[in-house]
Motif scaffolding. Structure first.
Motif, PDB file in Angstrom:
ATOM      1  N   TYR A 114      -1.796 -25.171   8.502  1.00 25.09           N
ATOM      2  CA  TYR A 114      -2.107 -25.028   7.128  1.00 25.09           C
ATOM      3  C   TYR A 114      -1.173 -25.596   5.951  1.00 25.09           C
ATOM      4  CZ  TYR A 114      -4.624 -21.740  10.336  1.00 25.09           C
ATOM      5  OH  TYR A 114      -5.204 -21.251  11.086  1.00 25.09           O
ATOM      6  N   ALA A 115       0.118 -26.001   6.406  1.00 20.79           N
ATOM      7  CA  ALA A 115       1.008 -26.706   5.555  1.00 20.79           C
ATOM      8  C   ALA A 115       0.412 -27.537   4.392  1.00 20.79           C
ATOM      9  CB  ALA A 115       2.078 -27.482   6.445  1.00 20.79           C
ATOM     10  N   ASN A 116      -0.730 -28.420   4.558  1.00 22.42           N
ATOM     11  CA  ASN A 116      -1.177 -29.088   3.523  1.00 22.42           C
ATOM     12  C   ASN A 116      -1.845 -28.233   2.335  1.00 22.42           C
ATOM     13  OD1 ASN A 116      -3.390 -28.288   5.129  1.00 22.42           O
ATOM     14  ND2 ASN A 116      -4.533 -29.929   4.425  1.00 22.42           N
ATOM     15  N   GLY A 117      -1.994 -27.078   2.489  1.00 23.93           N
ATOM     16  CA  GLY A 117      -2.325 -25.998   1.340  1.00 23.93           C
ATOM     17  C   GLY A 117      -1.385 -25.775   0.542  1.00 23.93           C
ATOM     18  N   TRP A 118      -0.170 -26.627   0.331  1.00 25.50           N
ATOM     19  CA  TRP A 118       0.977 -26.071  -0.518  1.00 25.50           C
ATOM     20  C   TRP A 118       0.648 -26.461  -1.977  1.00 25.50           C
ATOM     21  CZ3 TRP A 118       2.652 -30.212  -3.606  1.00 25.50           C
ATOM     22  CH2 TRP A 118       2.325 -31.468  -2.998  1.00 25.50           C
ATOM     23  N   PHE A 167      -5.942 -35.812  -2.902  1.00 24.91           N
ATOM     24  CA  PHE A 167      -7.311 -35.592  -2.244  1.00 24.91           C
ATOM     25  C   PHE A 167      -8.276 -36.800  -2.374  1.00 24.91           C
ATOM     26  CE2 PHE A 167      -5.219 -31.470  -3.058  1.00 24.91           C
ATOM     27  CZ  PHE A 167      -5.288 -31.059  -1.857  1.00 24.91           C
ATOM     28  N   THR A 168      -7.711 -37.963  -2.443  1.00 25.73           N
ATOM     29  CA  THR A 168      -8.617 -39.110  -2.205  1.00 25.73           C
ATOM     30  C   THR A 168      -8.788 -39.556  -0.921  1.00 25.73           C
ATOM     31  OG1 THR A 168      -7.481 -39.678  -4.596  1.00 25.73           O
ATOM     32  CG2 THR A 168      -8.585 -41.352  -3.077  1.00 25.73           C
ATOM     33  N   GLU A 339     -10.325 -25.818  -2.365  1.00 19.70           N
ATOM     34  CA  GLU A 339     -11.645 -26.237  -1.481  1.00 19.70           C
ATOM     35  C   GLU A 339     -11.180 -27.576  -1.194  1.00 19.70           C
ATOM     36  OE1 GLU A 339     -14.857 -26.442  -4.167  1.00 19.70           O
ATOM     37  OE2 GLU A 339     -15.019 -24.208  -4.395  1.00 19.70           O
ATOM     38  N   LEU A 340     -10.545 -28.567  -1.735  1.00 16.99           N
ATOM     39  CA  LEU A 340     -10.174 -29.902  -1.435  1.00 16.99           C
ATOM     40  C   LEU A 340      -9.170 -29.670  -0.154  1.00 16.99           C
ATOM     41  CD1 LEU A 340      -9.622 -31.295  -5.017  1.00 16.99           C
ATOM     42  CD2 LEU A 340     -11.575 -31.578  -3.613  1.00 16.99           C
ATOM     43  N   ALA A 341      -8.138 -28.947  -0.143  1.00 17.79           N
ATOM     44  CA  ALA A 341      -7.278 -28.797   0.820  1.00 17.79           C
ATOM     45  C   ALA A 341      -7.725 -28.423   2.118  1.00 17.79           C
ATOM     46  CB  ALA A 341      -5.894 -27.930   0.530  1.00 17.79           C
ATOM     47  N   ARG A 349     -10.951 -21.845   4.176  1.00 14.61           N
ATOM     48  CA  ARG A 349     -11.493 -22.055   2.721  1.00 14.61           C
ATOM     49  C   ARG A 349     -11.752 -20.357   2.011  1.00 14.61           C
ATOM     50  NH1 ARG A 349     -14.989 -26.010   3.775  1.00 14.61           N
ATOM     51  NH2 ARG A 349     -16.639 -24.860   3.074  1.00 14.61           N
ATOM     52  N   ALA A 350     -12.466 -19.755   2.951  1.00 17.46           N
ATOM     53  CA  ALA A 350     -12.844 -18.480   2.537  1.00 17.46           C
ATOM     54  C   ALA A 350     -11.619 -17.715   2.434  1.00 17.46           C
ATOM     55  CB  ALA A 350     -13.776 -17.783   3.574  1.00 17.46           C
TER      56      ALA A 350
END
Length: 386
Positions: A114-118, A167-168, A339-341, A349-350
């Motif tokens: 989950y680290a990419n949600g920073w 987020f490309t 939403e993107l991460a 996401r929820a």
């Protein structure tokens, strides 16, 4: 229309729309609502076949980013950020309000999937923050509002940068170059003076067609399509852009943002115990209210000390803490970043959506308390002085 341009009413509409979306998603109507959001609508004669949810987040929200870009440019050229020295303190505070929430999030999520949600807890929702300030801040000096506005705008710049860079997916340079060419045409055409009323109408129609085509090309390029709104907002001739933003503002406040809030918040509450919630949930929940207050207040205080801020724009620690709490209201951009991460994991996401809503609500409550206390103090001082 005046009501929709006020600071308070749009914030209330956003909160109500999000609440309705969350309630309906967890009612017997939830499955039907999820099916509706997932229904694909194809633009006939084009390659675009998006779900209703994606038309909202990729298409409708581009209008919001268009108006936001116009406001950003105004503040950078004529507003609170036009003088580098005045912009330095909110810029440093904004940096603290990005770095500390990221660190707080990573305390929970570093080393996990989950680290990419920073990036999620780095955003500040201008509409909500100014709405809370308008409701509870009667009597606060103008310097506080100017500081918050500059802070939120700089946060938006960071959020836009994260969306564009992080987020490309599967970048298509030719499509991006074509979009850049259309932005240049848009830039030139918006500055040409029409000779007749018919000429003006034709140019407005041409600008609209170019804007839609630019959005389509940015979407095809792999860059998030809302960036098209940002590029066009910066490219449009300033006077025309300001007039257009004024016309669009009520519709953005009444439709665009509430529809996005409703759609983004329409998630089912995960049927898990507190101990089973992911690090992403806890990281966002803590980073928004706590990380923002610490980051903004500490960085703002140190910046004022280092730069020797003039007395007319110097903010006491209490004001900085109140601004930090307001900065923790992430909402719109945080929901989009979430939403993107975690685009490929509906359950996470929820949780992220719930964490953004909960963290933003906690920040709203704290901001209401801190802003009320500061406003009361200023009103008391003003009464004594008079």
């Amino acid at each position: 229309m005046k009501l929709l341009r006020s600071a308070r009413f749009p914030a209330i509409m956003l909160l109500c729309a999000a609440a309705v979306g969350l309630i309906l998603a967890n009612s017997p109507l939830g499955p039907a609502l999820a099916d509706l959001r997932g229904t694909h609508l194809a633009a006939e004669g084009s390659a675009f076949d998006l779900s209703i949810g994606h038309w909202i987040s990729d298409g409708l929200l581009a209008i919001f980013f268009f108006t936001a870009a116009i406001e950003l440019r105004y503040e950078l050229t004529k507003g609170a950020l036009r003088e580098p020295r005045k912009a330095m303190v909110p810029a440093i505070a904004a940096a603290g309000g990005v770095i500390v929430p990221v660190l707080v999030y990573l305390v929970f999520a570093n080393g996990t999937q989950y680290a990419n949600g920073w990036p999620i807890p780095t955003a500040t929702d201008i509409a909500f923050a100014l709405g809370v300030l308008a409701v509870f801040g009667r009597g606060l000096p103008g310097a506080v509002r100017a500081f918050l506005l500059a802070l939120a705008i700089l946060d938006d710049i960071v959020g836009i940068f994260f969306i564009a860079v992080l987020f490309t997916n599967d970048l298509q340079p030719l499509w991006l170059a074509a979009a850049g060419g259309l932005v240049l045409v848009f830039f030139v055409l918006s500055r040409m003076k029409p000779r007749t009323t018919t000429d003006a109408a034709l140019r407005q129609a041409a600008l609209l067609i170019i804007a839609i085509a630019t959005w389509g090309m940015v979407y095809q390029s792999g860059v998030h399509a809302t960036i098209a709104g940002v590029a066009l907002g910066f490219a449009m001739a300033p006077r025309k852009a300001d007039r257009l933003r004024h016309r669009l503002e009520p519709w953005v406040n009444a439709l665009v943002l509430p529809i996005f809030a409703f759609s983004s918040a329409a998630v089912m509450v995960p049927s898990v115990s507190m101990g089973e919630l992911t690090p992403a949930f806890w990281g966002i929940l803590v980073a928004l209210p706590v990380g923002k207050i610490i980051g903004i207040a500490l960085a703002g205080y140190l910046a004022q000390k280092a730069l020797g801020t003039q007395s007319d724009s110097h903010l006491p620690v209490g004001d900085l803490i109140a601004a930090g709490a307001l900065g923790g209201i992430g909402f719109t951009v945080s929901l989009l970043l979430g939403e993107l991460a975690f685009a490929g994991d509906a359950e996470v996401r929820a949780e992220v959506t719930l964490a953004v809503l909960a963290g933003s609500i906690i920040s709203m409550v704290l901001a209401g308390i801190f802003v009320s206390l500061r406003a009361h103090k200023y009103r008391k001082v003003a009464a004594v002085d008079s």
